[in-house]
Structures are given as C-alpha cells and as structure tokens.
Design a protein around this motif. Structure first.
Motif, PDB file in Angstrom:
ATOM      1  N   THR A   1      77.232  56.792  71.654  1.00  0.00           N
ATOM      2  CA  THR A   1      76.660  57.354  72.890  1.00  0.00           C
ATOM      3  C   THR A   1      75.630  58.437  72.616  1.00  0.00           C
ATOM      4  OG1 THR A   1      78.427  58.998  73.073  1.00  0.00           O
ATOM      5  CG2 THR A   1      78.751  56.870  74.183  1.00  0.00           C
ATOM      6  N   MET A   2      75.466  58.824  71.361  1.00  0.00           N
ATOM      7  CA  MET A   2      74.470  59.862  71.042  1.00  0.00           C
ATOM      8  C   MET A   2      73.075  59.280  71.228  1.00  0.00           C
ATOM      9  SD  MET A   2      75.946  61.592  67.618  1.00  0.00           S
ATOM     10  CE  MET A   2      76.622  63.204  67.752  1.00  0.00           C
ATOM     11  N   SER A   3      72.300  59.947  72.052  1.00  0.00           N
ATOM     12  CA  SER A   3      70.942  59.472  72.301  1.00  0.00           C
ATOM     13  C   SER A   3      70.090  60.628  72.815  1.00  0.00           C
ATOM     14  CB  SER A   3      70.951  58.331  73.325  1.00  0.00           C
ATOM     15  OG  SER A   3      71.478  58.796  74.541  1.00  0.00           O
TER      16      SER A   3
ATOM     17  N   ILE B   1      66.434  56.948  73.212  1.00  0.00           N
ATOM     18  CA  ILE B   1      66.494  56.678  71.769  1.00  0.00           C
ATOM     19  C   ILE B   1      67.930  56.897  71.310  1.00  0.00           C
ATOM     20  CG2 ILE B   1      65.641  57.344  69.496  1.00  0.00           C
ATOM     21  CD1 ILE B   1      63.091  58.315  70.903  1.00  0.00           C
ATOM     22  N   PRO B   2      68.663  55.811  71.035  1.00  0.00           N
ATOM     23  CA  PRO B   2      70.072  55.938  70.624  1.00  0.00           C
ATOM     24  C   PRO B   2      70.180  56.235  69.119  1.00  0.00           C
ATOM     25  CG  PRO B   2      69.512  53.646  70.889  1.00  0.00           C
ATOM     26  CD  PRO B   2      68.289  54.428  71.252  1.00  0.00           C
TER      27      PRO B   2
ATOM     28  N   ASN C   1      73.525  55.262  66.718  1.00  0.00           N
ATOM     29  CA  ASN C   1      73.623  53.980  66.010  1.00  0.00           C
ATOM     30  C   ASN C   1      72.889  54.042  64.677  1.00  0.00           C
ATOM     31  OD1 ASN C   1      75.117  52.867  68.080  1.00  0.00           O
ATOM     32  ND2 ASN C   1      73.312  52.045  69.127  1.00  0.00           N
ATOM     33  N   PHE C   2      71.747  54.741  64.678  1.00  0.00           N
ATOM     34  CA  PHE C   2      70.988  54.897  63.441  1.00  0.00           C
ATOM     35  C   PHE C   2      71.791  55.701  62.422  1.00  0.00           C
ATOM     36  CE2 PHE C   2      68.059  57.467  60.861  1.00  0.00           C
ATOM     37  CZ  PHE C   2      67.422  56.445  60.174  1.00  0.00           C
ATOM     38  N   LEU C   3      72.436  56.784  62.856  1.00  0.00           N
ATOM     39  CA  LEU C   3      73.258  57.579  61.942  1.00  0.00           C
ATOM     40  C   LEU C   3      74.400  56.751  61.359  1.00  0.00           C
ATOM     41  CD1 LEU C   3      73.462  60.993  63.833  1.00  0.00           C
ATOM     42  CD2 LEU C   3      72.061  60.417  61.846  1.00  0.00           C
ATOM     43  N   ALA C   4      75.015  55.901  62.188  1.00  0.00           N
ATOM     44  CA  ALA C   4      76.076  55.022  61.706  1.00  0.00           C
ATOM     45  C   ALA C   4      75.532  54.042  60.665  1.00  0.00           C
ATOM     46  CB  ALA C   4      76.710  54.272  62.869  1.00  0.00           C
ATOM     47  N   ALA C   5      74.343  53.516  60.901  1.00  0.00           N
ATOM     48  CA  ALA C   5      73.742  52.585  59.946  1.00  0.00           C
ATOM     49  C   ALA C   5      73.405  53.285  58.635  1.00  0.00           C
ATOM     50  CB  ALA C   5      72.492  51.951  60.541  1.00  0.00           C
ATOM     51  N   VAL C   6      72.917  54.531  58.717  1.00  0.00           N
ATOM     52  CA  VAL C   6      72.616  55.294  57.491  1.00  0.00           C
ATOM     53  C   VAL C   6      73.896  55.559  56.709  1.00  0.00           C
ATOM     54  CG1 VAL C   6      71.811  57.535  56.635  1.00  0.00           C
ATOM     55  CG2 VAL C   6      70.485  56.325  58.360  1.00  0.00           C
TER      56      VAL C   6
ATOM     57  N   SER D   1      83.633  61.866  64.776  1.00  0.00           N
ATOM     58  CA  SER D   1      83.541  62.243  66.196  1.00  0.00           C
ATOM     59  C   SER D   1      84.597  63.286  66.550  1.00  0.00           C
ATOM     60  CB  SER D   1      83.662  61.014  67.092  1.00  0.00           C
ATOM     61  OG  SER D   1      84.979  60.522  67.097  1.00  0.00           O
ATOM     62  N   LEU D   2      85.755  63.253  65.886  1.00  0.00           N
ATOM     63  CA  LEU D   2      86.755  64.310  66.094  1.00  0.00           C
ATOM     64  C   LEU D   2      86.207  65.666  65.649  1.00  0.00           C
ATOM     65  CD1 LEU D   2      90.125  62.672  64.990  1.00  0.00           C
ATOM     66  CD2 LEU D   2      89.470  63.395  67.278  1.00  0.00           C
TER      67      LEU D   2
END
Length: 135
Positions: A61-63, A73-74, A77-82, A51-52
């Motif tokens: 908060t990306m959606s 569509i958030p 969270n999906f990117l974090a899970a990937v 995020s930096l």
C-alpha cells in the motif's frame, strides 16, 4: 530437401545434447524454482516483519500521489522487488562461493618435482666441474 532437413535436425540434436546447453537448461529450471522460494520468503515472511517494524504499514500500500491525485506511484512494490533481488543475489553469491571453494580444494597444489636421482646429481656435479676446468 529431405537430406537438408535431416541434417539440420541431427545438427540441432547434437547442439542440444552438448553438456553446457543441458547444464544451462538445468540452471534455468532450478533458478525458476528458487525464484518462487525467494518470492515467498520476501512476500510471506520478511515483508510482514518489516511492516511490523514500520508500524504495520504494508509495503503493497506504500505509494506516492503525484499531481492532482491522478498519478499514483506504488513504490512499496518496488522495494519488495529490490529486497527479493538482494536475497536472490546473496544466495547465488553464496552458492558460487561454495562451488569455487570446492573446486579450489579439488585443484590442490601439484606435488613438488621429485629430487634428482643419484646418477643425475653425479652427472650435474661432473658437468659443473668440467665447466670450471674450461674457464
């Protein structure tokens, strides 16, 4: 009826006591513990660093808003899970690669067969000479 349940229970105990079932259980427990480590690595260390790089944009908060602001569509969270999955998969790959390397070292090439004794060499020579005489 009591015999059948006793037989069933003893059969179940034998099934549970098998080595591969116990190994699998240990693997699941260790995998669950490792998942919490990977989650913490992604959520507490990597995502803040990423995020930096993206201008202090939090992935949570990306959606994307679709339609008339009714559907959100958030995807953060999906990117974090990937990312979490990729870290876990890489760690498992390294673990399996290390274990395979360890097993290859244990399974060194078998020693070459011993050379024939003097008697065997002499008998082989006699056999070859007898074959030549028969021709």
């Amino acid at each position: 009826m009591a015999e059948k349940s006793t037989g069933f229970i003893s059969e179940f105990k034998q099934f549970i006591a098998r080595g591969n079932v116990m190994d699998m259980a240990v693997g699941v427990i260790v995998g669950g513990a490792f998942k919490s480590i990977a989650d913490s690595l992604v959520n507490d260390i990597m995502m803040p660093l990423i995020s930096l790089l993206t201008g202090n944009v939090s992935f949570s908060t990306m959606s994307v808003v679709v339609g008339d602001n009714l559907t959100v569509i958030p995807y953060g969270n999906f990117l974090a899970a990937v990312l979490n999955f990729l870290i876990t998969a890489f760690a498992v790959f390294c673990l399996v690669k290390g274990i395979n390397r360890f097993h290859k070292k244990k399974e060194a090439a078998p020693p070459p067969p011993p050379s024939p004794s003097k008697e065997e060499a002499l008998l082989t020579e006699i056999r070859d000479l007898l074959k030549e005489q028969q021709k």
